[in-house]
Design an enzyme around this catalytic site. Structure first.
Site, mmCIF file in Angstrom:
data_model
loop_
_atom_site.group_PDB
_atom_site.id
_atom_site.type_symbol
_atom_site.label_atom_id
_atom_site.label_comp_id
_atom_site.label_asym_id
_atom_site.label_seq_id
_atom_site.Cartn_x
_atom_site.Cartn_y
_atom_site.Cartn_z
ATOM 1 N N ARG A 219 1.023 -1.006 0.025
ATOM 2 C CA ARG A 219 0.096 -0.084 -0.231
ATOM 3 C C ARG A 219 0.800 0.965 0.044
ATOM 4 N NH1 ARG A 219 -5.108 0.549 2.872
ATOM 5 N NH2 ARG A 219 -6.029 2.407 2.446
ATOM 6 N N HIS A 257 -3.504 10.227 7.974
ATOM 7 C CA HIS A 257 -4.620 10.443 8.923
ATOM 8 C C HIS A 257 -4.690 11.798 9.427
ATOM 9 C CE1 HIS A 257 -6.303 6.670 8.793
ATOM 10 N NE2 HIS A 257 -5.282 5.920 9.219
#
Ligand code: FAD
Ligand code: NAP
Ligand code: SF4
Length: 674
Positions: A219, A257
């Site tokens: 990822r 995030h």
């Protein structure tokens, strides 16, 4: 011969060399909260099995840490010991029984770890975490690499078909790759090659530990969306290096995030980031996965047909509908229960340490306890009100074999969702109503639109479910009957031509939505990716580090004051993972958000208030009242009497803190018991 699929690219097999995936759908990693305790694994297995039976070709679990320092929180899911392998076999065998494949995600939280044992490339605290990480020593770096290789080997022994190495979203590997968080001066920091060495070494050692016939997804953070992130050249270099080190597939990661740009919320346009994946395609030869806000087959098919990616990742859409792939494969997109990207029951729950579920599908992660079994003895059930609560109850009850009549006073189903879907960024709510229309027809609910239920109409029913919703709360304010004062339902339904200067009384979820509705000038940026990127300051070409550029919000259509009586910042009680987006959207449009307001009166001069004891007149054309709601229960009095089973759900039951999550959950749970 069967009809060709309407989504030929989506349903095409993908040959990985040593395995062939049946279609192009990857169920992306999604933490559910069931990963952390051994006793929850039967539930986790049932959750994945249901999605495997729905036709998805490849799935990825939520994140498991390869070491204790990498735990997301104390005692979070990890895979470090042989003794932990057996519990995972429940998951892998349940998935394999349906012929599907599953990879385990290896996620080291790095400085996002919510505990004092956290480690990172450098001792820099994340802005979203109170814990300061310890900088890894060179030996510590080596130990973490080995931990990834060991965990991957254990995953293989547990029956997983592969692993996904989490290198994005601002977790440990990503922290190594960017200057923002990597200030090291040894061989693991400095230039691009040194910064990405940790990630590349992990991929190489995982491949070595697990052999050639094991899926290794990497990822990769393609757009960090934070200052000090990588630029395009560094991203391409990393992609090539992980390919050379043995990755099978590269999955796209978008945004850390701690980024202040929404990446998966409902206001993000569908498929907005597929172009970023497309740019990488000519640079590598392994399959690439596009991700973020891909929720319907036509979106997925368009991305694949345009050659932007080789696969599409969907996590929340498969939470919402475990049979998404089977429905797409049989050309029944209208039957899909679409993820509306609200985050209310999935991400918000995870951030509150609760088990995830789904607003539109309360069975998600509760497959073993909330079952819709055929009814033992079918009954005549009348459901009054076709808002989310009544729709959920009626369709689940009819699906179980009951004879259901659904009464709706209005000319259309949906209740308050018909207002919600008019809000810029909430266009997806229309999909829920399309789904329910389909389910009404499919399950044989008798729908009686334009029919306010009365005691006489309900006389022949064995069971009456009152789902009549709410009425807006009236306020006790001098001048409340002045023509300037209007209700939010009239504003959102377009029954009032609202002036240029507006005060909103009440800054709850609806006050915020009404403000967003009133400041929006022209079409919503949620349906225009280019404009949306300008508004939020995203540079999709990553020509700047992190892919950020100065935000350029469009002009506001009105000057708006959003007011509440309570002290403090309006919007503090909005959704855990989305509240900041609503606040930022209104800030960008210059909305005055004020707490500690005392309302005095409305007259021709406007709204008279006192703020911190100081009197002011807000010279506004309209005052929109968004002061909450009361249950609508007038029908209940008429239904009293022996021999009648009556239930009350949704807003008609309790209006305080009502949202569609509770309304649909209550409707489904009642219907499962009838
Ligand atoms: P309602 O949706 O109010 O439906 C009640 C239905 O009953 C209505 O259709 C009404 O016409 C009908 N009815 C009433 N009396 C009778 C009768 N006698 N006979 C027949 N029919 C009758 N929630 C979220 O979770 N997330 C959001 O982002 C969100 N955004 C929102 C944005 C806006 C602008 C609004 C207004 C609401 C939003 N909500 C949101 C709230 C959500 O829509 C409500 O919580 C939900 O609709 C409540 O469902 P319900 O079925 O209880 O009631
Ligand atoms: P709400 O969240 O309860 O907010 C009501 C607002 O009105 C508060 O700001 C309250 O603040 C004020 N108020 C209450 N009584 C008042 C009175 N008598 N006079 C003046 N002001 C008064 O309700 P809502 O905004 O109507 O939303 C209803 C539900 O829909 C919410 O529970 C919410 O969960 C759901 N919803 C959710 C979303 C979402 O994005 N998740 C969006 C929209 C709606 P003060 O008392 O401080 O003035
Ligand atoms: Fe999608 Fe909302 Fe369900 Fe999460 S809770 S899966 S965002 S519909």
């Amino acid at each position: 011969m069967s009809d060709p699929s309407p989504y030929p690219h989506l349903m095409a097999p993908l040959d990985l060399g040593f395995a062939t995936l049946p279609n192009r759908v990857l169920m992306g990693s999604m933490h559910t909260g069931l990963e952390d305790r051994a006793r929850d694994f039967p539930r986790l297995a049932a959750y994945f099995a249901e999605r495997a039976s729905g036709g998805v070709g490849l799935m990825v679990t939520g994140g498991f840490s390869p070491s204790i320092s990498g735990w997301l929180k104390p005692f979070a899911g990890k895979l470090t010991r042989r003794g932990e392998v057996a519990r995972h076999r429940q998951v892998t065998s349940a998935v394999h029984a349906h012929g599907a494949r599953i990879c385990l995600q290896l996620l080291h939280a790095g400085r996002y770890a919510y505990h004092p044992l956290s480690v990172a490339p450098s001792a820099l605290k994340a802005p979203i975490n109170p814990f300061r990480p310890r900088a890894l020593s060179s030996r510590g770096v080596e130990r973490q690499i080995q931990a990834f290789a060991t965990a991957a080997r254990l995953a293989r022994d547990a029956g997983y078909d592969g692993v996904e190495v989490m290198g994005s979203e601002g977790y440990l590997l990503n922290q190594f790759t960017v200057p923002r968080t990597n200030r090291r001066s040894d061989g693991w920091g400095g230039g691009v090659a040194n910064r990405m060495r940790f990630a590349v070494e992990i991929v190489r050692r995982v491949r070595e530990a697990c052999g050639p016939d094991f899926i290794l997804i990497y990822r990769l953070s393609m757009l960090d969306l934070v200052d000090g992130g990588n630029d395009w050249a560094a991203i391409v270099a990393q992609a090539r290096a992980v390919e050379a080190a043995g990755a099978t597939i590269i999955n796209t990661g978008i945004g850390w995030h701690e980024a202040r740009v929404p990446t998966i919320a409902t206001s993000v346009p569908r498929g907005a980031f597929a172009g970023v994946t497309a740019r990488l395609r000519p640079e590598v030869s392994l399959p690439l996965v596009a991700t973020n806000r891909i929720n319907m087959p036509d979106v997925a098919e368009a991305i694949l047909a345009a050659g932007q990616a080789d696969m599409v990742s969907m996590a929340r859409p498969l939470l919402a509908d475990p049979r998404w792939v089977a429905k797409a494969a049989s050309g029944r997109a209208e039957a899909i229960n679409t993820c509306i990207a609200c985050n209310q029951a999935c991400l918000d729950h995870v951030f509150q340490n609760r088990i995830a579920s789904c607003l539109v599908n309360p069975r998600a992660c509760h497959e073993t306890s909330l079952e819709y079994l055929p009814a033992a003895s079918p009954r005549r059930i009348a459901v009054v009100g076709a808002g989310p609560a009544g729709l959920a109850c009626a369709t689940v009850a009819a699906g179980r074999g009951h004879a259901v009549t659904l009464f709706e006073a209005a000319g259309a189903i949906g209740g308050q969702f018909n207002l919600a879907r008019r809000i810029p960024g909430k266009e997806e709510f229309s999909e829920t109503l399309r789904y329910f229309r389909h389910r009404i027809a499919e399950t044989g609910v008798e729908l009686r639109l334009g029919t306010p239920a009365t005691a006489e109409l309900l006389a022949g029913s064995d069971v009456v479910v009152v789902a009549t919703g709410v009425v807006p709360r009236a306020i006790d304010l001098e001048g409340r009957d002045h023509p300037k004062v209007v209700g939010y339902t009239d504003v959102l339904a377009g029954r009032v031509a609202v002036g240029r200067r507006v005060a909103i009384i009440g800054a709850g979820g609806i006050g915020f939505d009404v403000a967003a509705f009133l400041v929006q000038d022209g079409p919503s940026p949620s349906v225009d990716p280019r404009r949306w990127m300008q508004e939020w300051g995203v540079d999709p070409t990553s020509s700047t580090p992190g892919g950020l550029q100065p935000p350029r919000p469009g002009p506001a259509a009105r000057e708006v004051w959003l007011l509440q009586r309570s002290a403090g910042r309006p919007g503090a009680r909005l959704g855990r993972t989305t509240g900041w987006i609503h606040r930022a959207t209104l800030r960008a449009k210059g909305v005055h958000m004020l707490g500690g307001v005392e309302y005095r009166r409305v007259d021709d001069a406007g709204l008279h208030v006192a703020i911190d004891g100081e009197a002011r007149v807000l010279d506004v054309d309209h005052v929109v009242v968004c002061a909450g709601q009361e249950p609508r229960r007038d029908l209940l009095g008429e239904l009293a009497g022996p021999g009648r089973e009556v239930h009350v759900i949704g807003g008609a039951d309790v209006a305080a803190e009502l949202d569609a999550k509770r309304a649909i959950d209550q409707g489904c749970r009642l219907a499962a018991l009838l």
